[in-house]
Design an enzyme around this catalytic site. Structure first.
Site, mmCIF file in Angstrom:
data_model
loop_
_atom_site.group_PDB
_atom_site.id
_atom_site.type_symbol
_atom_site.label_atom_id
_atom_site.label_comp_id
_atom_site.label_asym_id
_atom_site.label_seq_id
_atom_site.Cartn_x
_atom_site.Cartn_y
_atom_site.Cartn_z
ATOM 1 N N ARG A 263 3.147 -4.176 -14.896
ATOM 2 C CA ARG A 263 3.659 -3.336 -13.795
ATOM 3 C C ARG A 263 4.483 -4.175 -12.817
ATOM 4 O O ARG A 263 5.494 -3.719 -12.297
ATOM 5 C CB ARG A 263 2.499 -2.656 -13.066
ATOM 6 C CG ARG A 263 1.897 -1.512 -13.883
ATOM 7 C CD ARG A 263 0.582 -1.040 -13.308
ATOM 8 N NE ARG A 263 0.702 -0.425 -12.008
ATOM 9 C CZ ARG A 263 -0.294 -0.325 -11.132
ATOM 10 N NH1 ARG A 263 -1.492 -0.799 -11.435
ATOM 11 N NH2 ARG A 263 -0.116 0.255 -9.974
ATOM 12 N N ARG B 132 11.909 5.046 -8.128
ATOM 13 C CA ARG B 132 11.595 3.732 -8.687
ATOM 14 C C ARG B 132 12.742 3.189 -9.536
ATOM 15 O O ARG B 132 12.628 2.088 -10.055
ATOM 16 C CB ARG B 132 10.366 3.845 -9.577
ATOM 17 C CG ARG B 132 9.057 3.359 -8.941
ATOM 18 C CD ARG B 132 7.990 3.606 -9.955
ATOM 19 N NE ARG B 132 6.783 2.882 -9.872
ATOM 20 C CZ ARG B 132 5.646 3.343 -9.370
ATOM 21 N NH1 ARG B 132 5.616 4.504 -8.774
ATOM 22 N NH2 ARG B 132 4.550 2.634 -9.455
ATOM 23 N N ARG C 115 -8.859 2.290 -11.723
ATOM 24 C CA ARG C 115 -7.892 2.899 -12.635
ATOM 25 C C ARG C 115 -7.659 2.029 -13.859
ATOM 26 O O ARG C 115 -7.669 0.814 -13.768
ATOM 27 C CB ARG C 115 -6.555 3.117 -11.908
ATOM 28 C CG ARG C 115 -6.556 4.352 -11.065
ATOM 29 C CD ARG C 115 -5.382 4.493 -10.134
ATOM 30 N NE ARG C 115 -4.159 3.794 -10.527
ATOM 31 C CZ ARG C 115 -3.082 3.717 -9.755
ATOM 32 N NH1 ARG C 115 -3.082 4.292 -8.576
ATOM 33 N NH2 ARG C 115 -2.013 3.072 -10.144
ATOM 34 N N ARG D 39 -9.182 -2.978 -6.181
ATOM 35 C CA ARG D 39 -8.879 -1.625 -5.707
ATOM 36 C C ARG D 39 -9.793 -0.577 -6.347
ATOM 37 O O ARG D 39 -10.085 -0.655 -7.539
ATOM 38 C CB ARG D 39 -7.430 -1.326 -6.067
ATOM 39 C CG ARG D 39 -6.923 -0.053 -5.475
ATOM 40 C CD ARG D 39 -5.554 -0.266 -4.936
ATOM 41 N NE ARG D 39 -4.587 0.323 -5.849
ATOM 42 C CZ ARG D 39 -3.291 0.365 -5.612
ATOM 43 N NH1 ARG D 39 -2.800 -0.171 -4.537
ATOM 44 N NH2 ARG D 39 -2.488 0.930 -6.466
ATOM 45 N N LYS E 144 1.591 0.488 -0.253
ATOM 46 C CA LYS E 144 2.333 1.738 -0.019
ATOM 47 C C LYS E 144 1.379 2.927 0.103
ATOM 48 O O LYS E 144 1.465 3.705 1.032
ATOM 49 C CB LYS E 144 3.299 2.045 -1.191
ATOM 50 C CG LYS E 144 4.287 0.949 -1.488
ATOM 51 C CD LYS E 144 5.285 1.386 -2.554
ATOM 52 C CE LYS E 144 4.666 1.714 -3.903
ATOM 53 N NZ LYS E 144 4.091 0.562 -4.609
#
Ligand code: AMP
Length: 227
Positions: free
Chosen positions: A172, A89, A161, A128, A14
Site C-alpha cells: 500500500r 487517489r 483489517r 490500528r 487521514k
C-alpha cells in the site's frame, strides 16, 4: 459549508482526523475505503470486483471508484459539505472530481496533506484497530478505546483489517508513492494544498486543520469575487 480532502499515505491519520472532525464539528466524513468495505460486506457486484484489489493493497480501478463516488457526492447530505478521505487517489480521479464539482457549481476549500515518515507509518498501521460497524478508528498505543477491544461510539467489537498485515501494508505504501503522491503537485498547482506535520499529535493536527478550514471557508470563491 466545508469541502476538504485529506491526502497522505496510509497511516498518516487521514481517517482519524476526519472522524474527529465529524465528531467535533459534525462535518460529513466520506471515506472511499469505508464505502468499498460496505460493498464487500454486502457482497454487491462492485464489492466482488473490488475485493481482490483491496486484499492485495492495490488500487481498485478508477472506473469502479468513480461511479461509486459520483453517486455518493450527489446525495442530499453531501450538498452541505464533507471531508473526503481516501479519494481521489489518482490523477484521473482528481480530474473527474474537479469536473463533477464544476457541474454542481461547487468548489473545494482545501487539500490537507499529512506528512509522516515511513517508519512511523508502519508502527501506526500495525497497532490500528477499526470498528466494523461505524468505522471509527483506534490505536492500541496512541488512541485506545475506553474499554479494550470495544468501540466507544457503538459498542461493537474492534477488528484488525486484513490489509493491515505487514506485507500488504508495504505494498500500500508503494502504491501510494507511485499513484497518489503526484496529486500533491496537482493540488499545489491549484493553490489548495496545505501541508501539516502529521507527527505533532492528534489534537494539534486537528487544531491546524480547523484553522485552515475556517480560513478557507470564509474566503470568497472566484465566482463570488466576480459578482
Ligand atoms: P483505505 O481504507 O482508504 O486505505 O482503502 C482501502 C482500500 O480500498 C485501498 O487499499 C484500495 O484498494 C481501495 N481504495 C480506497 N479508495 C480508493 C480510491 N480512491 N481509488 C482506488 N482504490 C481505493
Amino acid at each position: 459549508m466545508t469541502r476538504i480532502l485529506m491526502l497522505g499515505p496510509p497511516g498518516s491519520g487521514k481517517g482519524t482526523q476526519a472522524s474527529a472532525l465529524r465528531r467535533r464539528q459534525g462535518i460529513l466524513h466520506i471515506a472511499s475505503g469505508d464505502l468499498l468495505r460496505a460493498h464487500v460486506a454486502d457482497d454487491t457486484e462492485l464489492g466482488r470486483r473490488a475485493k481482490p484489489f483491496m486484499d492485495r493493497g492495490d488500487l481498485v480501478p478508477d472506473e469502479l471508484i468513480l461511479d461509486m463516488m459520483s453517486d455518493r457526492l450527489s446525495q442530499p447530505d453531501a450538498q452541505r459539505g464533507y471531508i473526503l478521505d481516501g479519494f481521489p487517489r489518482t490523477l484521473a480521479q482528481a480530474e473527474t472530481l474537479d469536473r463533477r464539482l464544476q457541474e454542481l457549481g461547487q468548489r473545494l476549500h482545501a487539500a490537507i496533506y499529512l506528512q509522516v515518515p515511513e517508519a512511523e507509518l508502519l508502527r501506526r498501521l500495525s497497532g490500528r484497530r477499526t470498528c466494523p460497524s461505524c468505522n471509527a478508528i483506534y490505536h492500541l498505543d496512541t488512541m485506545p478505546s475506553a474499554k479494550e477491544g470495544i468501540c466507544d461510539l457503538c459498542g461493537s467489537a474492534l477488528i484488525q483489517r486484513e490489509d493491515e498485515r505487514p506485507d500488504v501494508v508495504r505494498n500500500r505504501l508503494e502504491v501510494y508513492a507511485h499513484q497518489t503522491e503526484p496529486l500533491l503537485h496537482y493540488y499545489r498547482d491549484c493553490g489548495l494544498l496545505y501541508e501539516i506535520d502529521g507527527t505533532i499529535g492528534v489534537d494539534r493536527v486537528l487544531a491546524r486543520i480547523a484553522d485552515i478550514v475556517e480560513q478557507r471557508a470564509a474566503a470568497p470563491s472566484p465566482e463570488e469575487q466576480r459578482t
